[in-house]
Structures are given as C-alpha cells and as structure tokens.
Design a protein around this motif. Structure first.
Motif, PDB file in Angstrom:
ATOM      1  N   SER A  20       0.903  -1.168   0.005  1.00 54.40           N
ATOM      2  CA  SER A  20      -0.110  -0.047  -0.350  1.00 54.40           C
ATOM      3  C   SER A  20       1.120   1.225  -0.465  1.00 54.40           C
ATOM      4  CB  SER A  20      -1.255  -0.104   1.040  1.00 54.40           C
ATOM      5  OG  SER A  20      -0.141  -0.170   2.130  1.00 54.40           O
ATOM      6  N   GLY A  21       2.069   0.893  -0.244  1.00 55.00           N
ATOM      7  CA  GLY A  21       3.115   2.465  -0.469  1.00 55.00           C
ATOM      8  C   GLY A  21       3.034   2.913  -1.169  1.00 55.00           C
ATOM      9  N   GLY A  22       3.204   3.994  -1.761  1.00 55.13           N
ATOM     10  CA  GLY A  22       3.074   5.732  -2.787  1.00 55.13           C
ATOM     11  C   GLY A  22       4.614   5.133  -3.513  1.00 55.13           C
ATOM     12  N   PRO A  91       4.694   4.520   8.855  1.00 59.41           N
ATOM     13  CA  PRO A  91       4.326   3.215   9.335  1.00 59.41           C
ATOM     14  C   PRO A  91       4.839   1.856   9.067  1.00 59.41           C
ATOM     15  CG  PRO A  91       3.308   5.109  10.634  1.00 59.41           C
ATOM     16  CD  PRO A  91       3.419   5.381   9.334  1.00 59.41           C
ATOM     17  N   LYS A  92       4.316   2.488   7.789  1.00 60.90           N
ATOM     18  CA  LYS A  92       4.357   1.420   6.991  1.00 60.90           C
ATOM     19  C   LYS A  92       5.287   0.763   6.150  1.00 60.90           C
ATOM     20  CE  LYS A  92      -0.705   1.696   5.487  1.00 60.90           C
ATOM     21  NZ  LYS A  92      -1.600   2.365   4.653  1.00 60.90           N
ATOM     22  N   MET A  93       6.690   2.419   6.132  1.00 61.51           N
ATOM     23  CA  MET A  93       7.989   2.081   5.707  1.00 61.51           C
ATOM     24  C   MET A  93       8.474   1.268   7.083  1.00 61.51           C
ATOM     25  SD  MET A  93       7.431   2.117   2.586  1.00 61.51           S
ATOM     26  CE  MET A  93       8.754   1.940   1.817  1.00 61.51           C
ATOM     27  N   ARG A  94       8.341   1.226   8.267  1.00 64.30           N
ATOM     28  CA  ARG A  94       9.016   0.382   9.440  1.00 64.30           C
ATOM     29  C   ARG A  94      10.203   0.324   8.946  1.00 64.30           C
ATOM     30  NH1 ARG A  94       5.666  -0.271  13.749  1.00 64.30           N
ATOM     31  NH2 ARG A  94       5.647   2.084  13.655  1.00 64.30           N
ATOM     32  N   ALA A  95      10.061  -0.733   8.029  1.00 65.58           N
ATOM     33  CA  ALA A  95      11.645  -2.316   7.516  1.00 65.58           C
ATOM     34  C   ALA A  95      12.150  -1.482   7.202  1.00 65.58           C
ATOM     35  CB  ALA A  95      10.420  -3.429   7.130  1.00 65.58           C
ATOM     36  N   VAL A  96      12.062  -0.688   5.936  1.00 70.42           N
ATOM     37  CA  VAL A  96      13.201   0.181   5.318  1.00 70.42           C
ATOM     38  C   VAL A  96      13.470   1.084   6.135  1.00 70.42           C
ATOM     39  CG1 VAL A  96      13.080   1.684   3.506  1.00 70.42           C
ATOM     40  CG2 VAL A  96      11.443  -0.065   2.771  1.00 70.42           C
ATOM     41  N   LEU A  97      13.261   1.926   6.965  1.00 70.43           N
ATOM     42  CA  LEU A  97      13.629   2.644   8.206  1.00 70.43           C
ATOM     43  C   LEU A  97      14.598   1.717   8.863  1.00 70.43           C
ATOM     44  CD1 LEU A  97      11.391   5.575   8.784  1.00 70.43           C
ATOM     45  CD2 LEU A  97      12.812   5.311   7.555  1.00 70.43           C
ATOM     46  N   VAL A 154       9.018  13.477   2.999  1.00 69.02           N
ATOM     47  CA  VAL A 154      10.252  12.836   2.482  1.00 69.02           C
ATOM     48  C   VAL A 154       8.691  11.776   1.601  1.00 69.02           C
ATOM     49  CG1 VAL A 154      11.401  11.348   1.505  1.00 69.02           C
ATOM     50  CG2 VAL A 154      11.624  12.797   3.322  1.00 69.02           C
ATOM     51  N   SER A 155       8.439  11.738   0.619  1.00 67.56           N
ATOM     52  CA  SER A 155       7.553  11.137  -0.626  1.00 67.56           C
ATOM     53  C   SER A 155       8.525   8.768  -0.212  1.00 67.56           C
ATOM     54  CB  SER A 155       7.082  11.278  -1.461  1.00 67.56           C
ATOM     55  OG  SER A 155       8.522  10.971  -2.296  1.00 67.56           O
ATOM     56  N   VAL A 156       7.436   8.266  -0.307  1.00 65.82           N
ATOM     57  CA  VAL A 156       7.676   6.813  -0.473  1.00 65.82           C
ATOM     58  C   VAL A 156       8.178   6.891  -2.061  1.00 65.82           C
ATOM     59  CG1 VAL A 156       7.497   4.330  -1.010  1.00 65.82           C
ATOM     60  CG2 VAL A 156       5.694   5.825   0.485  1.00 65.82           C
ATOM     61  N   LYS A 157       8.219   7.785  -3.286  1.00 67.39           N
ATOM     62  CA  LYS A 157       8.542   7.454  -4.548  1.00 67.39           C
ATOM     63  C   LYS A 157      10.008   7.794  -4.451  1.00 67.39           C
ATOM     64  CE  LYS A 157       7.860  10.565  -8.305  1.00 67.39           C
ATOM     65  NZ  LYS A 157       6.839  11.320  -8.627  1.00 67.39           N
ATOM     66  N   THR A 158      10.554   9.014  -3.631  1.00 70.76           N
ATOM     67  CA  THR A 158      11.733   9.185  -3.457  1.00 70.76           C
ATOM     68  C   THR A 158      12.746   8.149  -2.112  1.00 70.76           C
ATOM     69  OG1 THR A 158      10.750  12.063  -3.085  1.00 70.76           O
ATOM     70  CG2 THR A 158      13.289  10.727  -2.098  1.00 70.76           C
ATOM     71  N   LEU A 159      12.187   8.105  -2.006  1.00 67.37           N
ATOM     72  CA  LEU A 159      13.229   7.030  -0.902  1.00 67.37           C
ATOM     73  C   LEU A 159      13.531   5.285  -1.843  1.00 67.37           C
ATOM     74  CD1 LEU A 159      14.801   5.875   1.472  1.00 67.37           C
ATOM     75  CD2 LEU A 159      12.440   4.694   2.451  1.00 67.37           C
ATOM     76  N   GLY A 172      11.155  -4.327  -3.850  1.00 63.91           N
ATOM     77  CA  GLY A 172      10.025  -4.834  -2.454  1.00 63.91           C
ATOM     78  C   GLY A 172       8.756  -4.130  -3.001  1.00 63.91           C
ATOM     79  N   PRO A 173       7.887  -5.168  -2.607  1.00 63.59           N
ATOM     80  CA  PRO A 173       6.584  -3.867  -2.477  1.00 63.59           C
ATOM     81  C   PRO A 173       6.736  -2.995  -1.982  1.00 63.59           C
ATOM     82  CG  PRO A 173       6.884  -6.827  -0.909  1.00 63.59           C
ATOM     83  CD  PRO A 173       8.054  -6.148  -1.870  1.00 63.59           C
ATOM     84  N   GLY A 174       5.776  -1.945  -2.295  1.00 63.94           N
ATOM     85  CA  GLY A 174       6.107  -0.779  -1.430  1.00 63.94           C
ATOM     86  C   GLY A 174       6.436   0.311  -2.378  1.00 63.94           C
ATOM     87  N   CYS A 175       7.113  -0.475  -2.834  1.00 59.38           N
ATOM     88  CA  CYS A 175       8.522   0.758  -4.204  1.00 59.38           C
ATOM     89  C   CYS A 175       8.334   0.985  -4.797  1.00 59.38           C
ATOM     90  CB  CYS A 175       9.823   0.424  -3.717  1.00 59.38           C
ATOM     91  SG  CYS A 175      10.706   1.293  -2.015  1.00 59.38           S
TER      92      CYS A 175
END
Length: 175
Positions: A20-22, A91-97, A154-159, A172-175
């Motif tokens: 569900s990431g952007g 919160p949905k991107m916690r694993a990346v962080l 910061v957008s998910v798209k940027t990360l 991976g999912p979300g990216c």
C-alpha cells in the motif's frame, strides 16, 4: 563517494515496505541539473500549512517545513520514530527505516535541501544534495515531498528511487 552514498540504501531494498506504499507506478525522481544557493531556514518544522488549489495557502511556511523535515529524515542523529513521522506512510515503511538506520553508512548520510517547488497543494519537487560524512556525494538530486496529515513528508517514491539507484531494480513491495 557518490557510489558509497547510493549503496547506503541497498540493505533497505529487501524490506521496502508493503503493497500500500505510494508511488509504485510513476517514474522515480531523477537527479536534476539545476542547483539553488538559497539558505536553509532555521524556523520550526512543525508548523502546518493549509493546502488549497495548486499551492499551499502559505507557501513560505510549507517550504520551511519541507526543508526541515527532509533534512530531519536524512539526519543520522534523528531517532527512528522521528524519521517515521516525516516519511510518507512512515509506519508502513518501518522495515526500510530500520534497515536504513542500521546500516553503518546510513549513520553518515545527510541531506541539504536547495530548492522546493510546489506542483500542487499537496506535492512539491525538492532539489537536494546527499552528503556522506559531510561531503557532497550526490549533488543536484531531485525528489518529491507530499503533504500527508498536515505534515510535509519525504515521499515513498523518493526513498524507493534511492533504493533503485543502489542497483536493485526490484526493491520490493511498496516501492
């Protein structure tokens, strides 16, 4: 040095979030050729800016928040919780962080925002330099910031674009 900065996000690629990431369907931000010499303001980054139309109601306040939150996200001294608060879908991107913050090179990275240009009431293009140990490693990079829950993040798209720059074409999912 640029290669080292790009590689710092490689460990994050495996845990890039959930479905569900952007930003998964649009092109990732690309480094830009232009560079601004504007100073980074020191005003409080927690001020919110109401958004209407094609730009925030108060672009100056919004720009200060974008810059402050962008630099906070890339600041190695900032806690995971604070970084999560300034990342889209944090919160949905916690694993990346966790992966990003756990990497030794991730503890040496910073960002200097040079320019913010609003493309709508809830999105902005950001031109920045990624630094490694204080030295510019990726100058004139570009990304996006989004207004989510009255906070410019910061957008998910940027990360995800940074993860892809590391050479991982399928982060991976979300990216």
């Amino acid at each position: 040095m640029a290669a080292a900065a790009v590689l710092l996000v490689a460990p994050a690629a495996v845990a890039c979030g959930d479905d569900s990431g952007g930003g998964g369907e649009s092109d990732p931000p690309k480094p830009s050729a232009a560079k601004s010499t504007k100073d980074v303001p020191s005003d409080d980054a927690t001020a919110t800016a109401t958004t209407t139309g094609s730009a925030p109601t108060d672009p100056a306040v919004a720009e200060k928040q974008v810059k402050k939150n962008w630099e906070k996200f890339f600041d190695p001294a900032v806690s995971m919780k604070e970084k999560e608060a300034v990342l889209e879908n944090g919160p949905k991107m916690r694993a990346v962080l966790k992966s990003f913050s756990g990497d030794e090179r991730g503890k040496q990275v910073g960002a200097q925002v040079d320019k913010v240009g609003f493309t709508s009431a809830t999105e902005a293009d950001v031109t920045y330099a990624l630094t490694l140990k204080g030295a510019t490693a990726l100058p004139d990079a570009s990304g996006t910031s989004v207004n989510q829950d009255d906070t410019w993040k910061v957008s998910v798209k940027t990360l995800c674009a940074l993860v892809k720059l590391s050479g991982n074409e399928s982060p991976g999912p979300g990216c």
